[in-house]
Enzyme design. Structure first.
Site, PDB file in Angstrom:
ATOM      1  CD  GLU A 192      -2.624  -1.819   0.292  1.00 30.71           C
ATOM      2  OE1 GLU A 192      -2.788  -1.062  -0.378  1.00 30.71           O
ATOM      3  OE2 GLU A 192      -3.176  -2.882   0.774  1.00 30.71           O
ATOM      4  CG  ASP A 353      -3.328  -2.432  -7.197  1.00 27.06           C
ATOM      5  OD1 ASP A 353      -2.100  -2.374  -6.705  1.00 27.06           O
ATOM      6  OD2 ASP A 353      -4.175  -2.015  -6.816  1.00 27.06           O
TER       7      ASP A 353
END
Lengths: 564, 288
Positions: A192, A353
């Site tokens: 993250e 991502d």
């Protein structure tokens, strides 16, 4: 070759939580991996293959999380994926029959059949069911840089109550990468993008040269960054921090101005799993009655408040090319603008991502392929590069410490600690402290084989509980019950192992069951969990006697006093 | 029937049902619960203006099963902040108390004062308004929320060539730079609240809610557990900035003259504004 004015570094971070349930014949959440293989990883490999065949000179970075590495190399999941793919093929065949008479849909049904057949060929025939082989191959060509991540994607800023917990996540992540890929990664994707000052110390110790933070991590660094986010900072120990470029990120991520929302692209939310009669679709959905995405989608985005029109793959591909061209043009303009004020070539860091490309944005892999092609053309001065290459070419970097930051909602830790998930942290911290005590207790002590196995399995249970995916899911509100169960199960298994070890009552059958259920990270070694400077803190006043002479082939008696 | 085996013991073969049964039995019997060996208070930074605290006041080593259940005294979480002032301002300290209920074991704390470091204690408020500490938290740092001011010319010397620096030069904590020069947010001084040693007068400029100020009710020192440094409570700003907390100002010099310097420093405290952050979150991968 002419010197380029600036660099573009695209990083794909590929991660899924470790989901593998041998205790069931099939398990719904395993479909996360299967969908990602079909829609993201195999399409990426297709693109890399085409770039290779066309001798395109490109540089792309792929971060493979250790939990994903473990799943891609797992034989049970590989066999289950093949079964899943066969089911997809069966559905596509049925669709070809059903759509007779509606030419536009039948063409699409045939398109999906071809897609699945090709996927089967790539997965099973070309790479023998292990896609890591493909990524290794492209890495060896020098065009794909592979890096890794924390073992189970633990959110490190909130595990930081224990340095050992953070260090263990990093070290087992790197070990897993090395054991599967055969070399040490230069770069590290912080889960993250969660950074806090001091984390670079553990990265350095794990042999890492660079990592990534979000834009404000560099903007708000301990010293004003002279080159904004377009050059790395040296954290003070030769570990470099690269920052996400907000401009290029927005072009892809933004739901308003981002490319994926184009009307010609495939509509994610239109799926025959929800659109067709239950009797017909029942064999291909969850438990025969719960509607889920099947992956067969016939419509394009079309536009707000309009009836969905049929998807046209060639038009969508053309649009992906246009968007790739636009992306490179904008990077060129950005580099021209930046170069004037910089004392070195700017590097535009664009991390995404990996699962965005192909799953949410069906045409994403083609877009990426064309970005690489356009960047290689002579008509611009944008050169793709990996961060490791950049550090080789530019050796002098400003010394400063990034500020604590993440790439999540609001830029900090709010998404991973809030009213939906805050209950997990006291439990995770407690288990971490217990693990430190166990590792300290057995320091310098010869453990029996059964104890060794139980202690190593306790490390695995703890790691699996620490995954950032569980609090993330609790916050998004998707499969909350599953996330809660996973944390509870793993912490319960940890507690069971801890008590069994403390009481010298390890049940081999139960231990085997946990080793089968959670067969991740065979390289985990509890002895590496020990953190020397905290030894005294781990000592409490309980006297505990551990006897191992009840074990087969063991005649050792160990008196452990005051360490457990 | 399909059997599974562990890679560490090929002799032990288990069916899917065995795995399921063992898994369920372990979860049933060993599901986690908070059980700590000693009282504990933990702070975690959430963002520049929020932190999260959890605590456990059980003491399994003592005769009492639960400290909280044995007392009817009110409990408070006392947060100490180190304001982002110049280094010379290190002789003041701020704190605010949050009343907590006995059944509580966690609290999200909105921070009324921009600081970089916080510590906390949790304890009982006694009848004489004194405070008995039950657990102490370690100091934490919250993220910086804005860029630092311009670097000094000497910063060019910080540019180093990869490979030259040694590990012992590792920087693990950033230097705290005053926010006042660069940050558009207001200070107490901006709000024109004038303070004289232990007293304040209101001005016409708005604060969310002008704090009412009273002299400290006691002048006994509190001692920081990790440094043994004594701190003297000087001022109390009731319902500070409408956050619902009373802000207490401490100085580490006991004499009366310190109040003058203290008041000057407090004028420059950086108050956290109530703003909404508009950053968007990333969508993430499958199942996430």
């Amino acid at each position: 070759m002419a010197i380029k004015k600036g660099f573009l570094s695209i990083i794909l971070h590929a991660h899924l939580p470790f989901v593998r349930h041998p205790e069931y014949d099939s398990f719904f959440e395993e479909i996360w991996l299967f969908e990602a293989i079909t829609e993201c990883y195999v399409p990426l490999i297709r693109s890399l293959e085409r770039l290779h065949k066309d001798h395109v000179n490109y540089r792309l970075t792929l971060s493979l999380s250790p939990s994903l590495i473990s799943m891609l190399s797992d034989e049970l999941l590989q066999s289950r994926y093949l079964a899943h793919l066969n089911k997809q093929l069966e559905l596509a065949e049925k669709e070809i029959v059903r759509t007779r008479g509606t030419d536009k849909y039948q063409k699409l049904a045939r398109f999906y059949r071809r897609l699945y057949l090709d996927t089967q060929d790539i997965f099973a025939r070309q790479y023998n069911c292990n896609l890591l082989t493909a990524f290794k191959k492209f890495s060896a060509t020098g065009h794909l840089e592979l890096i890794t991540c924390a073992a189970t994607h633990g959110f490190l800023p909130l595990l930081n109550k224990s340095e050992a917990a953070v260090r263990n996540q990093i070290n087992i992540g790197v070990q897993t990468f090395i054991s599967h890929l055969g070399f040490a990664p230069a770069g590290f994707w912080l889960p993250e993008c969660g950074y806090y000052p001091g984390l670079e110390k553990h990265l350095k110790n794990a042999g890492i040269d660079y990592f990534f933070v979000d834009t404000h991590g560099i903007d708000n660094a301990s010293k004003a960054p002279r080159n904004s986010v377009y050059a790395p900072l040296n954290c003070g120990n030769n570990v470099m921090a690269f920052a996400r470029d907000p401009e290029s990120s927005r072009q892809v991520w933004s739901s308003h101005e981002g490319y994926p929302g184009d009307y010609d692209y495939r509509e994610y939310y239109s799926d025959i799993g929800f659109d067709l009669d239950m009797d017909y679709i029942a064999p291909y959905i969850l438990d025969g009655h719960i509607r889920i995405n099947t992956g067969i989608k016939y419509h394009r985005v079309t536009g707000a408040d309009l009836a969905k029109e049929a998807y046209h793959p060639k038009k969508a591909l053309y649009k992906a090319q246009q968007h790739a061209h636009d992306f490179i043009n904008k990077r060129q303009r950005q580099i021209n603008r930046l170069s004037a004020d910089m004392d070195r070539p700017p590097i535009i860091v664009s991390p995404y991502d990996a699962e965005l490309f192909g799953h949410w944005w069906f045409e994403g892999p083609q877009w990426l392929e064309w970005v690489m092609r356009f960047a290689d053309s002579d008509s611009n001065a944008v050169q793709t590069i990996s961060c490791a290459d950049y550090l080789t070419q530019v050796s002098s970097h400003q010394l400063a410490t990034p500020s604590a930051s993440t790439w999540g909602d609001q830029g900090y830790s709010n998404f991973w600690i809030n009213e939906t998930n805050d209950w997990i942290y006291p439990l995770l911290h407690k288990a971490g402290a217990d693990m430190e005590q166990l590792a300290t207790a057995f320091r310098g002590v010869k453990a029996s084989p059964l104890q060794e196995r139980a202690l190593n399995q306790a490390v695995r249970s703890l790691l699996l509980a620490q995954a950032s995916d569980w609090p993330f899911i609790m916050k998004t509100g998707t499969t909350v019950e599953y996330a809660r169960k996973r944390i509870t199960d793993h912490l319960a298994r940890f507690n069971y192992l801890r008590d069994s070890i403390r009481n010298n009552a390890i049940n081999d059958r139960y231990l085997c069951a946990m080793e089968i259920l959670d067969n991740v990270f065979p390289e985990a070694n509890f002895r590496n969990y020990y953190l020397p400077k905290q030894e005294s803190n781990a000592t409490i006043s309980i006297n505990q006697k551990i006897q191992v002479n009840s074990l087969p082939n063991s005649s050792i008696n160990i008196d452990q006093q005051g360490v457990l | 029937m399909k059997l599974c085996q562990s890679r560490y013991n090929s002799q032990c073969k288990l069916s899917q049902q065995d795995l399921l049964d063992i898994s369920e039995e372990i979860t049933r019997s060993y599901a986690p619960h908070e059980s700590h060996h000693q009282p504990e208070l933990v702070l975690m930074p959430v963002d520049p203006v929020n932190l999260y605290a959890y605590w456990n006041l059980n003491d399994s080593d003592s005769n009492s099963d639960n400290i909280i259940n044995n007392t009817s005294k009110p409990l408070a979480l006392r947060i100490y902040s180190l304001p982002e002032l110049s280094e010379s301002a290190s002789d003041i300290k701020l704190s605010f108390d949050i009343k907590v209920q006995g059944f509580q074991n966690q609290q999200k704390v909105h921070l009324p004062i921009a600081a970089s470091a916080y510590s906390a204690v949790i304890g009982e408020i006694n009848a004489d308004n004194s405070f008995s500490t039950l657990a102490t938290a370690e100091t934490i740092h919250v993220p910086r929320d804005s860029p630092v001011t311009e670097n000094s010319p000497d910063d060019d010397a910080d540019t180093i060539v990869t490979g030259q620096i040694q590990d012992n030069n590792l920087i693990t904590h950033h230097t705290h730079t005053p926010l006042l020069d660069s940050n558009p947010d207001f200070t107490l001084q901006d709000s024109a609240v004038m303070m004289h040693t232990g007293q304040m007068q209101e001005s016409n400029l708005p604060l969310t809610q002008t704090p009412s100020v009273s002299p400290a009710t006691e002048n006994k020192p509190v001692t920081e557990s990790n440094t043994n440094q004594a701190w003297y409570e000087r001022l109390v700003l009731a319902n500070f900035n409408d956050f619902g907390y009373d802000l207490k100002v401490y100085g580490n010099i006991p004499d009366a003259e310190s109040k003058i310097s203290l008041s000057g420093q407090v004028l420059n405290i950086h108050i956290v504004p109530k703003t909404e952050n508009t950053m968007t979150k990333n969508s993430s991968g499958l199942g996430r």
